[in-house]
Write an enzyme that holds these catalytic residues in place. Structure first.
Site, PDB file in Angstrom:
ATOM      1  N   CYS A  25     -18.056 124.468  -2.050  1.00 17.58           N
ATOM      2  CA  CYS A  25     -17.439 123.158  -2.359  1.00 17.58           C
ATOM      3  C   CYS A  25     -16.229 122.723  -1.531  1.00 17.58           C
ATOM      4  O   CYS A  25     -15.537 123.537  -0.829  1.00 17.58           O
ATOM      5  CB  CYS A  25     -17.086 122.972  -3.912  1.00 17.58           C
ATOM      6  SG  CYS A  25     -15.901 124.143  -4.435  1.00 17.58           S
ATOM      7  N   CYS A  28     -13.138 124.952  -2.024  1.00 22.75           N
ATOM      8  CA  CYS A  28     -13.181 126.251  -0.816  1.00 22.75           C
ATOM      9  C   CYS A  28     -12.489 125.769   0.049  1.00 22.75           C
ATOM     10  O   CYS A  28     -11.569 126.801   0.652  1.00 22.75           O
ATOM     11  CB  CYS A  28     -14.474 126.758  -0.928  1.00 22.75           C
ATOM     12  SG  CYS A  28     -15.506 127.073  -2.370  1.00 22.75           S
ATOM     13  N   ASP A 452     -12.125  96.108  31.253  1.00 22.24           N
ATOM     14  CA  ASP A 452     -11.672  96.247  32.989  1.00 22.24           C
ATOM     15  C   ASP A 452     -12.934  95.444  33.835  1.00 22.24           C
ATOM     16  O   ASP A 452     -14.007  95.649  33.472  1.00 22.24           O
ATOM     17  CB  ASP A 452     -11.396  97.774  33.083  1.00 22.24           C
ATOM     18  CG  ASP A 452     -11.439  97.929  34.718  1.00 22.24           C
ATOM     19  OD1 ASP A 452     -10.615  97.536  35.333  1.00 22.24           O
ATOM     20  OD2 ASP A 452     -12.342  98.535  35.068  1.00 22.24           O
TER      21      ASP A 452
END
Length: 784
Positions: A25, A28, A452
């Site tokens: 989870c 953890c 560009d």
């Protein structure tokens, strides 16, 4: 482990990647991250969804010390290309670990279903017809419940025990405590309390908020629901990483190296070195980035760029590792091999992006880290509160158990990384590589796209746009004389004229006494005639006038932004050529798509005003800024930002690198330079400017999914825990709701896998994610 990087200061640092096993989870992940960050001069980010830790640490900190820190937190660690040290299933990490986890969860779920279904049926039977009970009925329930609450639920119990040894608690602690408490109370109720009063709980729980005295079916149902949710979650997470794994595994395994004597030998791709010549036959993958030395073939680049039509490759062309030769045999000289190839570089960038976190995700992780202790306290207070108000022990226990079961921070922890992982994988399939998480956050606020010109909006290759012969000179004669001289020059304008002449006339004669005049033009002798080619200034210097009829045509071409070159012999100007950088076929449609997205477009170039305006008019940009040098491009972006605009910069060349870094969002065309690519937040590999609006739409769609996930995750916990504490949710429904919450977050994220596909392509019959306001329909905005 990743390549070393340098940091400012006296103590050099490098970046280390670790695969973390045993995490179940978000709490953890937060615990591992906290443990690693507690080390001196170590900065770590742990991603629960990917099972990876990205760590910046001084060279003085050995990798083993980092692994030991993870082990001390109760988890396993190893290099990202290895399985973490052996241990019980339940961790994230490599594809092998993920597949093993899916299989283990599936087997435990099957066992849970086999016993849970008859257990529930008997519970219903003995609830409706108490007279059908017989001596020893309690043992039958225990025998059916034991495989579910012990073996099937063992991953929860094992994780809870492991966390207890380290003095910590996670979501598994809540689940294990809930299952254990339900079973313990049931045994007590069945064998200690008055058996006639210890009614089974199924119908009571469904019809009333409080449970009865026996919760074995609750413990079994919670285990079954959670295993089903985790199995679905594990499958979805495995599938979410398939796109990136396919890309990472696209490289060839062997290469057919060509020896100097012409013999061929197969070698592992790891033995290939820059400069080696290798052979690729139809159907084979190219083993390294390189240059074609011999042969012609169509090359399938779909794995890298998302383009469905193969591109032609011939002598002198560059090719990329991982692409497939379709039709002919190629001899290629290796330029970049192994980790230096474009494919490996892009995969590394995306993996790094998947491990990054947004500010809101860091907040979610911090909440997850303190969530479990808070839930334990809330459950205890719920039990005490109901008892103090005079409620029955059974009712108080039912409410406290529901709080314990329903509170799960997994949905909160998965909300962002699950969506990001899916988006990065799907983008890679389309040739769009998200290299920084900031790109997603920036894309939503961007209101201006600066393009560009050369190499981005235009092809960067000069081509003849018009030919005009003077009175008394034929077009064929003009092309023959001028083309013969220009084919001896390497100047881009000369190359364009030479190619145009050969395309129309075929082979041209060679020019004798060729002389290049830098900045002016060139001259040479063709069929005994002295031919001069150059700008008007050259002919003025030589005292040769331009005929009136030709002069007007030249002026018109120059006003359109084209470069005009004159050709003459025998003391007179015989004709003129208009040369221009060709606009990419996809440019106008891409600009139109950007404008439909509500974005203002600006063409930025160092070229002349006339040329810039001509190109801008052709593609439909809102504004044109010409004559900007590289440092001035940065100043233009800073000025736009100072005026309140959020700017995305799109470029490809070395001179675009500073501007890409300066923009709020940098998008580099992958056909450009390494400088541009390294400075960008998003890399587009398709030679198609239409990928730019696709990239922005993918980023926006991902943000919408993340926001939906977080809204659900926060809202679910905020609403569900008080309801459970108030006695309105029984443990059975609480367990189902908790499992469905995580499944919803992962399932919602997995829908991004269908970005760019027809709207009919959906997952599980779900509705398409709607396009943001202003996004064009029938495009990749239609995310399933």
């Amino acid at each position: 482990m990743s390549a070393a990087t340098a940091t400012d200061g006296a103590s050099p640092a490098r970046e280390v990647g670790l695969s973390i096993g045993g995490m179940t989870c978000a709490a953890c992940a937060a615990r591992v991250e906290k443990k690693l960050n507690a080390l001196d001069d170590v900065s770590a980010t742990v991603n629960f969804a990917t099972g990876r830790a990205i760590i910046t640490a001084p060279d003085s900190v050995p990798v083993q010390r980092l692994i030991d820190a993870v082990t001390a937190a109760g988890y396993r660690a190893g290099a990202p290309d290895q399985e973490p040290d052996a241990g019980p299933p339940g961790g994230t990490g490599t594809p092998g670990a993920e597949a093993a986890r899916v299989r283990d969860l599936r087997n435990r779920l099957i066992v849970a279903l086999v016993f849970f279904i008859p257990l529930s049926d008997l519970s219903v039977l003995w609830s409706l017809f108490p007279w059908s009970r017989f001596p020893g009925w309690q043992w039958i329930l225990l025998v059916m419940a034991a495989p579910v609450v012990i073996w099937s639920a063992w991953p929860f119990h094992a994780a809870a025990l492991r966390n207890a040894r380290h003095g910590t608690a996670t979501m598994d602690t809540l689940v294990s405590l809930g299952i254990t408490a339900a079973c313990a109370w049931s045994v007590y109720a069945m064998f200690v309390l008055d058996r006639d009063q210890a009614g089974l709980s199924v119908w009571q729980m469904l019809l009333h908020a409080s449970g009865g005295g026996i919760y074995l079916e609750v413990a079994a149902s919670v285990t079954t629901f959670l295993l089903a949710g985790r199995w679905y979650e594990a499958r979805a997470r495995r599938d979410a990483g398939d796109a990136m794994r396919e890309l990472a595994e696209a490289g060839a395994r062997e290469a057919c190296v060509l020896s100097p004597d012409g013999t061929e030998r197969q070698v592992p791709v790891g033995e290939l070195r820059p400069g080696d010549r290798f052979v690729v036959r139809p159907g084979e993958r190219i083993a390294a980035d390189g240059e074609v030395e011999f042969g012609e073939s169509a090359v399938d680049r779909s794995m890298m760029t998302g383009e469905s039509v193969p591109a032609d490759a011939a002598e002198g062309d560059t090719v990329a590792a991982g692409t497939v030769v379709v039709s002919g045999r190629l001899v290629i000289r290796a330029v970049k091999v192994g980790r230096d190839t474009q494919l490996a570089h892009l995969v590394a960038l995306v993996e790094q992006a998947q491990s990054q976190k947004a500010a809101i995700q860091r907040l979610a992780d911090r909440i997850s880290g303190v969530f479990v202790p808070a839930v334990l306290v809330a459950s205890g207070l719920t039990l005490a509160g109901w008892l103090l108000t005079g409620s029955s022990v059974e009712h108080a226990f039912s409410a406290a158990l529901a709080v314990l079961i329903i509170a799960c921070p997994c949905a909160l922890g998965l909300a962002t990384p699950a969506a990001l992982m899916v988006a990065c994988g799907r983008g890679a399939q389309l040739g769009i590589f998200i290299t920084r998480y900031a790109a997603l956050e920036s894309s939503r606020a961007v209101d201006t796209v600066v393009l560009d010109k050369t190499g981005t909006v235009t092809s960067g290759v000069m081509a003849v746009a018009g030919v005009m012969a003077a009175d008394g000179t034929s077009r064929e004669s003009l092309l023959r004389q001028a083309g013969a001289v220009e084919q001896a020059s390497e100047h881009p304008v000369a190359v364009a004229i030479g190619e145009a002449a050969r395309a129309e006339l075929g082979e041209l004669p060679e020019a004798a006494r060729f002389l290049a005049m830098p900045g002016l033009g060139a001259r040479g002798s063709v069929d005994g005639q002295d031919v001069i080619i150059g700008r008007e200034d050259l002919f003025t210097h030589l005292g040769v006038a331009v005929p009136d009829g030709l002069s007007g045509w030249c002026a018109g071409q120059e006003s359109s932004g084209r470069t005009v070159v004159l050709a003459g012999w025998d003391g007179a100007v015989r004709g003129a050529f208009a040369v221009a950088d060709t606009v990419k076929p996809s440019a106008a449609a891409a600009v139109a798509d950007l404008r439909r997205l509500g974005l203002r477009t600006v063409l930025l170039t160092g070229d002349s005003q006339a040329t810039a305006r001509a190109v801008g008019s052709q593609v439909g940009t809102d504004e044109v800024i010409a004559g900007a040098l590289p440092d001035e491009k940065v100043a233009v972006l800073r000025d736009l930002q100072a005026r309140g605009h959020r700017v995305a910069m799109v470029g490809d060349g070395i001179n675009d690198g500073p501007a890409l870094a300066a923009g709020d969002l940098g998008i580099a065309l992958g056909t450009g330079t390494d400088v541009a690519i390294s400075a960008a937040d998003v890399i587009v590999l398709r030679d198609d400017l239409g990928a730019v609006p696709d990239a922005i739409q993918l980023s926006r769609a991902t943000l919408r999914v993340i926001r939906g996930n977080l809204t659900w995750a926060f809202g679910y916990n905020i609403a569900a825990i008080p309801l459970a504490a108030a006695g309105f949710l029984n443990p059975l429904i609480a367990g189902a709701a908790m499992a469905l919450s995580s499944a919803f977050v992962v399932g919602n994220s997995v829908r991004l896998r269908h970005f760019g596909r027809p709207a009919a392509a959906t997952v599980g019959g779900s509705e398409p994610v709607p396009a943001a306001e202003g996004e064009p329909t029938g495009t990749p905005a239609q995310v399933a």
